[in-house]
Write a protein that holds these residues in place. Structure first.
Motif, PDB file in Angstrom:
ATOM      1  N   UNK A   1       0.830  -1.209   0.000  1.00 32.13           N
ATOM      2  CA  UNK A   1       0.000   0.000   0.000  1.00 32.13           C
ATOM      3  C   UNK A   1       0.860   1.252   0.000  1.00 32.13           C
ATOM      4  N   UNK A   2       1.922   1.231   0.774  1.00 34.72           N
ATOM      5  CA  UNK A   2       2.839   2.378   0.833  1.00 34.72           C
ATOM      6  C   UNK A   2       3.529   2.583  -0.511  1.00 34.72           C
ATOM      7  N   UNK A   3       3.922   1.499  -1.150  1.00 35.78           N
ATOM      8  CA  UNK A   3       4.567   1.581  -2.454  1.00 35.78           C
ATOM      9  C   UNK A   3       3.619   2.202  -3.486  1.00 35.78           C
ATOM     10  N   UNK A   4       2.363   1.751  -3.487  1.00 36.57           N
ATOM     11  CA  UNK A   4       1.375   2.282  -4.427  1.00 36.57           C
ATOM     12  C   UNK A   4       1.163   3.774  -4.183  1.00 36.57           C
ATOM     13  N   UNK A   5       1.050   4.171  -2.919  1.00 31.74           N
ATOM     14  CA  UNK A   5       0.858   5.583  -2.575  1.00 31.74           C
ATOM     15  C   UNK A   5       2.042   6.425  -3.038  1.00 31.74           C
ATOM     16  N   UNK A   6       3.246   5.938  -2.771  1.00 25.69           N
ATOM     17  CA  UNK A   6       4.445   6.683  -3.163  1.00 25.69           C
ATOM     18  C   UNK A   6       4.591   6.750  -4.686  1.00 25.69           C
ATOM     19  N   UNK A   7       4.257   5.664  -5.384  1.00 22.49           N
ATOM     20  CA  UNK A   7       4.293   5.679  -6.854  1.00 22.49           C
ATOM     21  C   UNK A   7       3.325   6.720  -7.404  1.00 22.49           C
ATOM     22  N   UNK A   8       2.139   6.795  -6.812  1.00 18.63           N
ATOM     23  CA  UNK A   8       1.146   7.766  -7.272  1.00 18.63           C
ATOM     24  C   UNK A   8       1.632   9.193  -7.020  1.00 18.63           C
ATOM     25  N   UNK A   9       2.216   9.436  -5.848  1.00 20.34           N
ATOM     26  CA  UNK A   9       2.757  10.769  -5.549  1.00 20.34           C
ATOM     27  C   UNK A   9       3.867  11.133  -6.530  1.00 20.34           C
ATOM     28  N   UNK A  10       4.756  10.187  -6.802  1.00 20.06           N
ATOM     29  CA  UNK A  10       5.860  10.437  -7.727  1.00 20.06           C
ATOM     30  C   UNK A  10       5.329  10.724  -9.126  1.00 20.06           C
ATOM     31  N   UNK A  11       4.347   9.953  -9.560  1.00 19.63           N
ATOM     32  CA  UNK A  11       3.749  10.157 -10.874  1.00 19.63           C
ATOM     33  C   UNK A  11       3.153  11.557 -10.991  1.00 19.63           C
ATOM     34  N   UNK A  12       2.448  11.976  -9.964  1.00 21.56           N
ATOM     35  CA  UNK A  12       1.832  13.303  -9.970  1.00 21.56           C
ATOM     36  C   UNK A  12       2.901  14.387 -10.035  1.00 21.56           C
ATOM     37  N   UNK A  13       3.959  14.238  -9.269  1.00 24.34           N
ATOM     38  CA  UNK A  13       5.036  15.237  -9.276  1.00 24.34           C
ATOM     39  C   UNK A  13       5.749  15.282 -10.623  1.00 24.34           C
ATOM     40  N   UNK A  14       6.021  14.127 -11.204  1.00 23.75           N
ATOM     41  CA  UNK A  14       6.674  14.073 -12.514  1.00 23.75           C
ATOM     42  C   UNK A  14       5.790  14.756 -13.552  1.00 23.75           C
ATOM     43  N   UNK A  15       4.504  14.427 -13.539  1.00 23.93           N
ATOM     44  CA  UNK A  15       3.571  15.003 -14.499  1.00 23.93           C
ATOM     45  C   UNK A  15       3.495  16.524 -14.329  1.00 23.93           C
ATOM     46  N   UNK A  16       3.365  16.990 -13.102  1.00 26.89           N
ATOM     47  CA  UNK A  16       3.277  18.432 -12.857  1.00 26.89           C
ATOM     48  C   UNK A  16       4.544  19.149 -13.312  1.00 26.89           C
ATOM     49  N   UNK A  17       5.684  18.577 -12.981  1.00 26.73           N
ATOM     50  CA  UNK A  17       6.957  19.191 -13.362  1.00 26.73           C
ATOM     51  C   UNK A  17       7.098  19.248 -14.888  1.00 26.73           C
ATOM     52  N   UNK A  18       6.776  18.171 -15.569  1.00 26.33           N
ATOM     53  CA  UNK A  18       6.915  18.124 -17.019  1.00 26.33           C
ATOM     54  C   UNK A  18       5.928  19.033 -17.739  1.00 26.33           C
ATOM     55  N   UNK A  19       4.802  19.325 -17.116  1.00 25.86           N
ATOM     56  CA  UNK A  19       3.744  20.053 -17.806  1.00 25.86           C
ATOM     57  C   UNK A  19       3.569  21.502 -17.372  1.00 25.86           C
ATOM     58  N   UNK A  20       4.380  21.966 -16.444  1.00 30.07           N
ATOM     59  CA  UNK A  20       4.180  23.324 -15.946  1.00 30.07           C
ATOM     60  C   UNK A  20       4.399  24.405 -16.998  1.00 30.07           C
ATOM     61  N   UNK A  21       5.170  24.125 -18.019  1.00 26.51           N
ATOM     62  CA  UNK A  21       5.425  25.128 -19.054  1.00 26.51           C
ATOM     63  C   UNK A  21       4.813  24.759 -20.406  1.00 26.51           C
ATOM     64  N   UNK A  22       3.998  23.713 -20.423  1.00 27.67           N
ATOM     65  CA  UNK A  22       3.375  23.283 -21.679  1.00 27.67           C
ATOM     66  C   UNK A  22       2.228  24.212 -22.057  1.00 27.67           C
ATOM     67  N   UNK A  23       2.033  24.346 -23.365  1.00 27.75           N
ATOM     68  CA  UNK A  23       0.884  25.099 -23.865  1.00 27.75           C
ATOM     69  C   UNK A  23      -0.397  24.333 -23.548  1.00 27.75           C
ATOM     70  N   UNK A  24      -1.524  25.004 -23.666  1.00 27.25           N
ATOM     71  CA  UNK A  24      -2.805  24.400 -23.282  1.00 27.25           C
ATOM     72  C   UNK A  24      -3.211  23.220 -24.172  1.00 27.25           C
ATOM     73  N   UNK A  25      -2.628  23.108 -25.351  1.00 29.02           N
ATOM     74  CA  UNK A  25      -2.971  21.985 -26.228  1.00 29.02           C
ATOM     75  C   UNK A  25      -1.855  20.932 -26.267  1.00 29.02           C
ATOM     76  N   UNK A  26      -1.010  20.937 -25.231  1.00 27.48           N
ATOM     77  CA  UNK A  26       0.112  19.991 -25.178  1.00 27.48           C
ATOM     78  C   UNK A  26       0.118  19.282 -23.830  1.00 27.48           C
ATOM     79  N   UNK A  27       0.393  17.990 -23.865  1.00 22.19           N
ATOM     80  CA  UNK A  27       0.551  17.215 -22.641  1.00 22.19           C
ATOM     81  C   UNK A  27       1.847  16.410 -22.759  1.00 22.19           C
ATOM     82  N   UNK A  28       2.642  16.451 -21.708  1.00 20.25           N
ATOM     83  CA  UNK A  28       3.921  15.745 -21.680  1.00 20.25           C
ATOM     84  C   UNK A  28       3.765  14.501 -20.803  1.00 20.25           C
TER      85      UNK A  28
END
Length: 146
Positions: free
Chosen positions: A32-59
């Motif tokens: 359960x802890x592994x799943x929670x941490x994986x989800x947190x990491x995924x969210x952080x990676x996604x946010x970091x990669x997409x903070x400068x993307x245009x509105x019609x782009x997803x990284x």
């Protein structure tokens, strides 16, 4: 996690049911802890990669395939809600994959096609896909909602 599950099986084999149950519960807690941490990491990676993307782009690069598919669906819906005509999907070239080639790119291509969305490799960047959304609005709504 794996060690607790292994020890649990061994205890069960020795007919030590109480110990097996305790070890199994400890393994589940680690899982359960592994799943929670994986989800947190995924969210952080996604946010970091997409903070400068245009509105019609997803990284999506850096995510696992199931996470990338969910983020793709969200991005398609967001662009369509804004009445956008296309979505650029950064998938990477697969150079950081485990030697078996890209994983996200073919998964997104297959998923988009299964939804009836045209999707092509960007001729200027093979680590990027482009999907035209203007010609399939109602079909995609039905697939996502159904």
């Amino acid at each position: 996690m794996g060690e607790y599950f292994k020890q649990s099986k061994e205890a069960f084999t020795r007919n030590e049911r109480r110990l097996a149950k305790q070890l199994s519960l400890m393994g589940e807690a680690h899982k359960d802890n592994m799943v929670r941490l994986d989800k947190e990491a995924s969210t952080k990676i996604f946010q970091e990669n997409n903070q400068k993307c245009k509105s019609n782009t997803v990284d999506l690069h850096g995510l696992y395939v199931p996470e990338a598919l969910l983020r793709f669906d969200d991005a398609v819906q967001e662009v369509r809600d804004r009445e956008g005509l296309s979505l650029r999907v950064i998938v990477g070239k697969g150079i950081h994959s485990d030697g078996k080639g890209p994983k996200i790119k073919p998964a997104i291509q297959d998923h988009a096609k299964s939804l009836g969305l045209p999707i092509e490799v960007d001729p200027l960047n093979d680590g990027c896909l482009v999907s035209s959304l203007f010609s399939y609005p109602r079909m995609y709504d039905t697939v996502l909602e159904g």
